[in-house]
Design a protein around this motif. Structure first.
Motif, PDB file in Angstrom:
ATOM      1  N   GLY A   1       0.790  -1.233   0.000  1.00  0.00           N
ATOM      2  CA  GLY A   1       0.000   0.000   0.000  1.00  0.00           C
ATOM      3  C   GLY A   1       0.820   1.281   0.000  1.00  0.00           C
ATOM      4  N   ARG A   2       2.102   1.165  -0.327  1.00  0.00           N
ATOM      5  CA  ARG A   2       2.988   2.335  -0.271  1.00  0.00           C
ATOM      6  C   ARG A   2       2.629   3.346  -1.369  1.00  0.00           C
ATOM      7  NH1 ARG A   2       9.175   2.493  -2.245  1.00  0.00           N
ATOM      8  NH2 ARG A   2      10.138   3.635  -0.536  1.00  0.00           N
ATOM      9  N   ILE A   3       2.458   4.621  -0.983  1.00  0.00           N
ATOM     10  CA  ILE A   3       2.242   5.645  -2.014  1.00  0.00           C
ATOM     11  C   ILE A   3       3.295   6.753  -1.959  1.00  0.00           C
ATOM     12  CG2 ILE A   3      -0.246   5.295  -2.462  1.00  0.00           C
ATOM     13  CD1 ILE A   3      -0.746   7.613  -0.479  1.00  0.00           C
ATOM     14  N   ALA A   4       4.004   6.853  -0.813  1.00  0.00           N
ATOM     15  CA  ALA A   4       5.120   7.812  -0.741  1.00  0.00           C
ATOM     16  C   ALA A   4       6.376   7.031  -1.112  1.00  0.00           C
ATOM     17  CB  ALA A   4       5.247   8.383   0.658  1.00  0.00           C
ATOM     18  N   THR A   5       6.810   7.148  -2.361  1.00  0.00           N
ATOM     19  CA  THR A   5       7.787   6.187  -2.895  1.00  0.00           C
ATOM     20  C   THR A   5       9.238   6.662  -2.829  1.00  0.00           C
ATOM     21  OG1 THR A   5       7.230   7.054  -5.067  1.00  0.00           O
ATOM     22  CG2 THR A   5       6.198   4.979  -4.427  1.00  0.00           C
ATOM     23  N   SER A   6       9.486   7.855  -2.204  1.00  0.00           N
ATOM     24  CA  SER A   6      10.891   8.276  -2.194  1.00  0.00           C
ATOM     25  C   SER A   6      11.647   7.835  -0.954  1.00  0.00           C
ATOM     26  CB  SER A   6      10.998   9.790  -2.392  1.00  0.00           C
ATOM     27  OG  SER A   6       9.995  10.457  -1.686  1.00  0.00           O
ATOM     28  N   GLY A   7      10.964   7.445   0.080  1.00  0.00           N
ATOM     29  CA  GLY A   7      11.676   6.979   1.282  1.00  0.00           C
ATOM     30  C   GLY A   7      10.705   6.778   2.432  1.00  0.00           C
ATOM     31  N   ASN A   8      10.990   5.775   3.283  1.00  0.00           N
ATOM     32  CA  ASN A   8      10.064   5.427   4.373  1.00  0.00           C
ATOM     33  C   ASN A   8      10.416   6.071   5.714  1.00  0.00           C
ATOM     34  OD1 ASN A   8       8.958   3.730   2.453  1.00  0.00           O
ATOM     35  ND2 ASN A   8      10.095   1.937   3.173  1.00  0.00           N
ATOM     36  N   CYS A   9      11.561   6.754   5.779  1.00  0.00           N
ATOM     37  CA  CYS A   9      11.964   7.288   7.083  1.00  0.00           C
ATOM     38  C   CYS A   9      12.828   8.524   6.905  1.00  0.00           C
ATOM     39  CB  CYS A   9      12.732   6.223   7.876  1.00  0.00           C
ATOM     40  SG  CYS A   9      14.263   5.713   7.097  1.00  0.00           S
ATOM     41  N   GLY A  10      12.996   9.260   7.978  1.00  0.00           N
ATOM     42  CA  GLY A  10      13.896  10.412   7.996  1.00  0.00           C
ATOM     43  C   GLY A  10      15.140  10.051   8.784  1.00  0.00           C
ATOM     44  N   LEU A  11      16.291  10.055   8.100  1.00  0.00           N
ATOM     45  CA  LEU A  11      17.538   9.697   8.794  1.00  0.00           C
ATOM     46  C   LEU A  11      18.169  10.943   9.396  1.00  0.00           C
ATOM     47  CD1 LEU A  11      18.681   7.251   6.020  1.00  0.00           C
ATOM     48  CD2 LEU A  11      18.270   6.590   8.394  1.00  0.00           C
ATOM     49  N   ILE A  12      18.937  10.755  10.465  1.00  0.00           N
ATOM     50  CA  ILE A  12      19.541  11.945  11.077  1.00  0.00           C
ATOM     51  C   ILE A  12      21.065  11.998  10.962  1.00  0.00           C
ATOM     52  CG2 ILE A  12      17.764  12.744  12.669  1.00  0.00           C
ATOM     53  CD1 ILE A  12      18.861  10.980  14.823  1.00  0.00           C
ATOM     54  N   PHE A  13      21.717  10.853  10.928  1.00  0.00           N
ATOM     55  CA  PHE A  13      23.186  10.894  10.900  1.00  0.00           C
ATOM     56  C   PHE A  13      23.741  10.329   9.603  1.00  0.00           C
ATOM     57  CE2 PHE A  13      22.526  10.117  15.605  1.00  0.00           C
ATOM     58  CZ  PHE A  13      22.777  11.433  15.971  1.00  0.00           C
ATOM     59  N   SER A  14      24.829  10.931   9.122  1.00  0.00           N
ATOM     60  CA  SER A  14      25.669  10.310   8.116  1.00  0.00           C
ATOM     61  C   SER A  14      27.059  10.309   8.716  1.00  0.00           C
ATOM     62  CB  SER A  14      25.620  11.135   6.826  1.00  0.00           C
ATOM     63  OG  SER A  14      26.480  10.573   5.880  1.00  0.00           O
ATOM     64  N   PRO A  15      27.780   9.204   8.863  1.00  0.00           N
ATOM     65  CA  PRO A  15      27.484   7.863   8.354  1.00  0.00           C
ATOM     66  C   PRO A  15      26.136   7.306   8.842  1.00  0.00           C
ATOM     67  CG  PRO A  15      29.159   7.786  10.079  1.00  0.00           C
ATOM     68  CD  PRO A  15      28.959   9.220   9.721  1.00  0.00           C
ATOM     69  N   LEU A  16      25.521   6.561   7.930  1.00  0.00           N
ATOM     70  CA  LEU A  16      24.168   6.071   8.198  1.00  0.00           C
ATOM     71  C   LEU A  16      24.173   4.894   9.161  1.00  0.00           C
ATOM     72  CD1 LEU A  16      23.055   6.308   4.484  1.00  0.00           C
ATOM     73  CD2 LEU A  16      22.433   7.895   6.293  1.00  0.00           C
TER      74      LEU A  16
END
Lengths: 111, 449
Positions: B401-416
């Motif tokens: 049922g996914r409709i937001a197809t660019s990403g499922n979460c908001g990441l905070i740090f890089s390195p990931l």
């Protein structure tokens, strides 16, 4: 017959908390606000393994050693940890938040 | 001697304390300064690899204040469970800091280092003689295999090794793993005070001002022959009958029977009395001797961990997190089929059941959750590779049922993915019967500065 009323545990207590008692066990402390309240709880054995197992959604065998402590107007009980302290899957290193289900406990008290 | 005053600066060396409160304590002419430096609360890694509970700079900053008081006022300082777990490595690290400060400041002090590592050979012999038993109902019996898996094993010393060092009149004791109340009990009992009251005051003061309301750091305890009195040195805090009774039963599995090396403290008939607005008097404690045993604590390396932290706000993702967790596992295995059974992967979902886990009864769906991915594997490299695949799945998995197809979460740090290093597990928590309370705790004496 004595009239009874339902009272939330939080209205009867000054301390309700949980903490590691060892790497394998959580201990829970409930300190009542007064000797009068404590004596009634103790007389009725209102805090007991059945009520606690129901509250936490666990088997009765997981509720260990429910002990009343008169000098502190307190009850203590223990539960095994779900994982040994700080191993894979740890969710509460100090077991300092596991008391929260107790905040929903209601007890029948004399009116 | 009618009374002894014990100053406790804080519940844990390195956690900090207000210097003005400590100085108020010094003005009261205490007979000894006692500070605990250990706890198993922060995990088995402290025993496992000797890493310290606090940064070196924190230890040094506090030791500088404490050693000044020792030197200028001739008050002995006892530090126990040095560095976190009280291993030999940690005792030596604290000893080194004390030495360095003495040399820098020109203090000439005598010290005793008491060690608490127990050789595996000793434990093996005791195990064969059936003198080792689990400490608690949920501890499995010790096996030779688990013993050999442990990297380091310490034992909690009782008061006797401290009494030995006290006889030698040293200025500073740096002890390895000790039963928390032991240094205080040793000091008071060796000066002729009641053993039950000494153990009880030790039990309360080892946590510093945690027994006060609100909790603070610096505490003064005064023991007399039939009672002791507790007083917080922060103006904002008081001791109450409830706060002291509560602390008596803190982090123990029995509220009034507190077993330790050599005996059980029984506080069932205790009296807690408010003597003024800030101080509480305690009397009526009992001590019952038992056959002598010491508690062993040991840990084994179980692998390496990596983690990723992400936030989720989309309600469609929040309800699909169990499905995404399964997809993450599948994606890791698809990429590393040879690693099947060789890693563990879980999602901690904060805002759902992150803190209570299976004990959570409130399953209200939150507006926003935090997902912490935890991966354990044989090597750091494998843990990070698996964590990376799990993170990619969390971010991009096409859940139903996914409709937001660019990403499922908001990441905070890089390195990931964040490597977390070694992971240890407690595998020894047992009682060992001993004949001589001092035998396994050797003492080295030093002249510093």
């Amino acid at each position: 017959m004595t009239k009874m009323k339902k009272v939330n545990l939080m209205d009867l207590t000054s301390i309700v908390r949980s903490k590691n008692a060892s790497p394998f066990e959580i201990t829970f402390d409930i300190l009542f606000k007064s000797k009068i309240i404590y004596d009634e709880i103790k007389k009725n054995n209102a805090i007991n393994p059945i009520i606690l197992a129901d509250l936490f959604g666990v088997g009765k065998e997981k509720i260990l050693d429910v002990i009343y402590f008169d000098a502190a107007n307190a009850v203590k009980f223990n539960m095994p940890r779900t994982v040994p302290h700080a191993s894979f899957g740890e969710i509460d290193m100090h077991s300092a938040q596991q008391h929260v289900p107790l905040q929903k406990l209601t007890l029948a008290m004399e009116d | 001697m009618n009374e002894i005053k014990v100053l406790t600066p804080t519940g844990m060396l390195g956690y900090g304390f207000p210097v003005e409160d400590f100085n108020k304590g010094i003005e009261r002419n205490p007979d000894v300064i006692i500070i605990d430096s250990g706890s198993i609360d922060s995990g088995p890694i402290k025993i496992g690899n000797g890493s310290m509970t606090c940064p070196t700079a924190s230890y040094k900053a506090e030791l500088l204040i404490l050693l000044k008081a020792v030197y200028e006022h001739k008050i002995p300082l006892y530090i126990s469970s040095a560095g976190g777990a009280g291993t030999n490595i940690q005792v030596d690290k604290i000893q080194e800091m004390v030495k360095e400060i003495c040399e820098q400041q020109g203090y000439s002090l005598s010290s005793a280092s008491i060690y608490a590592d127990i050789p595996k050979k000793t434990i093996k012999d005791k195990l064969i003689k059936d003198q080792i038993s689990p400490c608690g109902k949920h501890v499995p019996a010790l096996t030779l295999l688990e013993l050999s898996n442990a990297t380091t094993v310490v034992a909690q010393m009782g008061m006797e090794p401290f009494v030995e060092a006290i006889k030698n009149n040293v200025d500073v004791i740096i002890a390895g793993r000790a039963y928390d109340p032991a240094p205080l009990a040793a000091f008071c009992i060796s000066k002729g005070f009641d053993e039950a009251l000494s153990w009880h005051m030790g039990k309360i003061l080892e946590c510093g001002g945690l027994c006060a309301q609100p909790s603070c750091q610096v505490m003064l305890g005064t023991i007399r022959h039939d009672h002791f009195i507790l007083e917080p040195l922060s103006e904002q805090s008081i001791c109450t009958e409830t706060s002291i009774a509560a602390h008596t039963m803190y982090e123990k599995s029995h509220p009034f029977l507190l077993p330790g090396p050599g005996g059980i403290l029984d506080v069932s008939a205790c009296k807690f009395e408010q003597i003024d607005t800030r101080r509480v008097k305690v009397s009526g404690s009992l001590f019952k001797p038992t056959p002598y045993s010491i508690k062993l604590e040991g840990a084994k390396l179980v692998g390496y961990r990596s983690t990723t932290i992400a936030g989720v706000r989309d309600p469609n993702v929040i309800v699909a997190l169990d499905e995404i967790e399964m997809m993450a596992n599948g994606y890791a295995l698809q990429n590393f089929p040879h690693l099947e059974g060789k890693f563990k992967l879980i999602f901690h979902v904060y805002g759902r059941d992150g803190v209570l886990g299976t004990l959570e009864t409130d399953l209200t769906i939150a507006k926003e959750v935090c997902v912490v991915i935890e991966v354990l594997a044989e090597t750091q490299d494998i843990a990070t590779q698996v964590c990376s695949k799990a993170r990619i799945a969390l971010l991009h998995a096409p859940y139903k049922g996914r409709i937001a197809t660019s990403g499922n979460c908001g990441l905070i740090f890089s390195p990931l993915e964040i490597p977390l290093g070694e992971t240890y597990e407690f595998n020894i928590y047992h009682l060992m019967a001993v004949d001589d309370p001092c035998q396994y705790f050797p003492i080295n004496y030093h002249q510093l500065g």
